[in-house]
Design an enzyme around this catalytic site. Structure first.
Site, PDB file in Angstrom:
ATOM      1  CE  LYS A   1      23.018 -37.416  -9.796  1.00 37.29           C
ATOM      2  NZ  LYS A   1      22.416 -38.755  -9.932  1.00 37.29           N
TER       3      LYS A   1
ATOM      4  NE  ARG B   1      15.612 -44.568 -22.113  1.00 38.03           N
ATOM      5  CZ  ARG B   1      16.666 -43.795 -21.888  1.00 38.03           C
ATOM      6  NH1 ARG B   1      16.821 -42.688 -22.573  1.00 38.03           N
ATOM      7  NH2 ARG B   1      17.563 -44.130 -20.979  1.00 38.03           N
TER       8      ARG B   1
ATOM      9  CB  VAL C   1      18.803 -47.603  -9.797  1.00 36.17           C
ATOM     10  CG1 VAL C   1      17.911 -47.320  -8.598  1.00 36.17           C
ATOM     11  CG2 VAL C   1      20.206 -47.060  -9.564  1.00 36.17           C
TER      12      VAL C   1
ATOM     13  N   GLY D   1      34.000 -49.237 -13.675  1.00 31.68           N
ATOM     14  CA  GLY D   1      32.577 -48.927 -13.664  1.00 31.68           C
ATOM     15  C   GLY D   1      32.199 -47.790 -12.741  1.00 31.68           C
TER      16      GLY D   1
ATOM     17  N   GLY E   1      25.583 -46.972  -7.071  1.00 32.29           N
ATOM     18  CA  GLY E   1      25.453 -48.403  -7.313  1.00 32.29           C
ATOM     19  C   GLY E   1      24.012 -48.843  -7.231  1.00 32.29           C
TER      20      GLY E   1
ATOM     21  CB  ILE F   1      24.325 -41.662   2.751  1.00 35.33           C
ATOM     22  CG1 ILE F   1      25.640 -42.366   2.431  1.00 35.33           C
ATOM     23  CG2 ILE F   1      24.468 -40.801   3.996  1.00 35.33           C
ATOM     24  CD1 ILE F   1      26.754 -41.419   2.071  1.00 35.33           C
TER      25      ILE F   1
ATOM     26  CD  GLU G   1      17.433 -40.172   2.382  1.00 31.42           C
ATOM     27  OE1 GLU G   1      18.512 -39.567   2.166  1.00 31.42           O
ATOM     28  OE2 GLU G   1      16.639 -39.846   3.274  1.00 31.42           O
TER      29      GLU G   1
ATOM     30  CE  LYS H   1      24.557 -37.045  -6.297  1.00 32.30           C
ATOM     31  NZ  LYS H   1      25.676 -38.008  -6.334  1.00 32.30           N
TER      32      LYS H   1
END
Length: 442
Positions: free
Chosen positions: A114, A53, A22, A196, A314, A145, A138, A214
């Site tokens: 999260k 890291r 990400v 994956g 993803g 979404i 978000e 969540k």
């Protein structure tokens, strides 16, 4: 990063914490879309540091100055001149300490964390409020979404009563494949790992921890109350069998792992937050959500029923949500304003799972003898659970068990059902309680 021409004013300084799947996508998008982002924000965004890291790891970051890479995340967030910090490290520590330091030093924060928000969100909110800066997240709930902002802002004038979500792509892929291909849990999990969709250690996904975090965030937003991950009842999908999938199909249902957040009835409504596999009818909006996709279904007093659907994980989808927050927070920064903070004024208590009322699908291995059905039905009745349907499943000639009963109840409190199941296990006529699954949406 090379500064681009654009609106007047000094560039907003951005630090990125984490540069995995990400984080790498975020860094690339900030670089590739620099001119468009400047036009949308009103000021240029300048990436001034990327904390990692493993600095020697190969990263696909075209256009990003390698000199921005650092292993000293603490020093980066303490610079004092940062406008925006993006945290995509994940986990509790050091993410919590780094975010708090960034907020205390006057930087607004965008995070996808999260687990941290579900465990200690109020601490982060309070730090942001003290410094008069933003905390946006978000990307923490359902990837690309948009669901956090609709709950926080778009539906702020409405009363939300229910939020039900498929919020974990790994488990949805597994259950969908078990349904459409007839595969077993173990082989489908292995396939998800090969593709994956699942980690080498899939515990957080298949045991429901990811979805529970969540659910805590969604409940807190929807019902203006503080809900932590420990308040969420959690069950995973490891016990879901091919027999459960088949039974659901015969009932005109499909099995999904659901995050269910509702308000209880009564003069003082309480929050109910739970994650577990459930059978839902094929006509329910969530039933057709397949593969690794996510969806969140919302009911409110005035707007009625709303559905949010899309890729829930993803690099690129999650980075899209991060960049959306980044633009909003940057705009606030340019205007000298801050967006909405925590809304916990309702201070509603969380109802225990035992008080949750729903229907159940119960499968039993029983002795094939006269009077067994009457004995089983009496056990349900004595514990305050009424039966809607009962059927005996035909068994193959080489079956080792005597008979299998499948029972579907009317709505009953979870505590009553738990007591019933415990009593069934004590009956000499019941060899095994094969499975117990909730039935939602009917």
């Amino acid at each position: 990063m090379t500064a681009v021409s654009g609106p007047n004013g000094d560039a907003l300084k951005v630090a990125l914490l984490g540069c995995g799947t990400v984080g790498g996508a975020v860094a690339r998008l900030i670089t590739e879309q620099a001119e468009d982002l400047a036009a949308r924000v009103g000021r240029r965004l300048e990436l001034v540091g990327i904390a990692v890291r493993r600095p020697n790891r190969q990263r696909d970051l075209p256009g990003v100055d390698p000199a921005l890479i650092t292993t000293d995340a603490e020093a980066l967030v303490r610079r004092g001149d940062l406008d925006l910090v993006i945290e995509v490290i994940g986990g509790i520590e050091p993410a919590r300490s780094l975010i708090l330091t960034a907020l205390e030093n006057g930087a607004s924060v965008v995070t996808a964390n999260k687990a941290l928000l579900a465990e200690d969100g109020p601490t982060l909110y309070e730090a942001a409020e003290r410094s008069g800066v933003d905390l946006y997240y978000e990307a923490a709930v359902a990837g690309a979404i948009p669901i956090v902002r609709p709950l926080l802002e778009s539906l702020a004038g409405d009363e939300i009563t229910t939020v039900i979500g498929i919020v974990n792509g790994t488990t949805n892929f597994i259950l969908d494949k078990m349904t459409t291909a007839g595969s077993g849990f173990a082989e489908t999990l292995s396939e998800a790992q090969d593709l994956g969709y699942a980690e080498a250690d899939p515990t957080a996904d298949v045991e429901g921890f990811d979805a529970a975090a969540k659910a805590a965030i969604l409940s807190s937003l929807a019902f203006h109350s503080r809900v932590r991950i420990d308040d969420v009842h959690r069950e995973g999908i490891t016990e879901v069998t091919s027999s459960d999938i088949s039974s659901a199909r015969e009932m005109g249902c499909v099995v999904k792992l659901l995050a269910i957040c509702t308000l209880t009835d009564g003069e003082q409504p309480r929050v109910s937050a739970r994650v577990h596999p459930a059978m839902i009818p094929l006509h329910h909006p969530l039933a057709s959500v397949g593969g690794a996709f996510n969806a969140v279904y919302v009911e409110s007093r005035s707007a009625g029923q709303l559905m949010f659907y899309g890729p829930g994980a993803g690099g690129a989808p999650t980075a899209s949500a991060v960049l959306g927050d980044l633009v909003t927070v940057a705009r606030n920064r340019v205007r000298g304003a801050a967006g909405p903070g925590e809304s916990s004024y309702a201070e509603r208590a969380v109802a225990p799972i035992g008080e949750v009322v729903t229907r159940y699908h119960v499968s039993l291995e029983v002795t094939d003898a006269v009077g067994v059905l009457e004995t089983v039905a009496r056990c349900f009745a004595e514990n305050g659970v009424s039966l809607q349907t009962v059927r005996q499943v035909p068994l193959p000639d080489d079956a080792t068990q005597d008979a299998q009963l499948v029972l579907v109840t009317h709505a009953a409190p979870d505590a009553a059902l738990s007591t019933t199941v415990a009593a069934l296990r004590e009956l000499p006529e019941v060899a095994q309680v094969i499975s117990v699954m909730r039935v939602e949406g009917q």
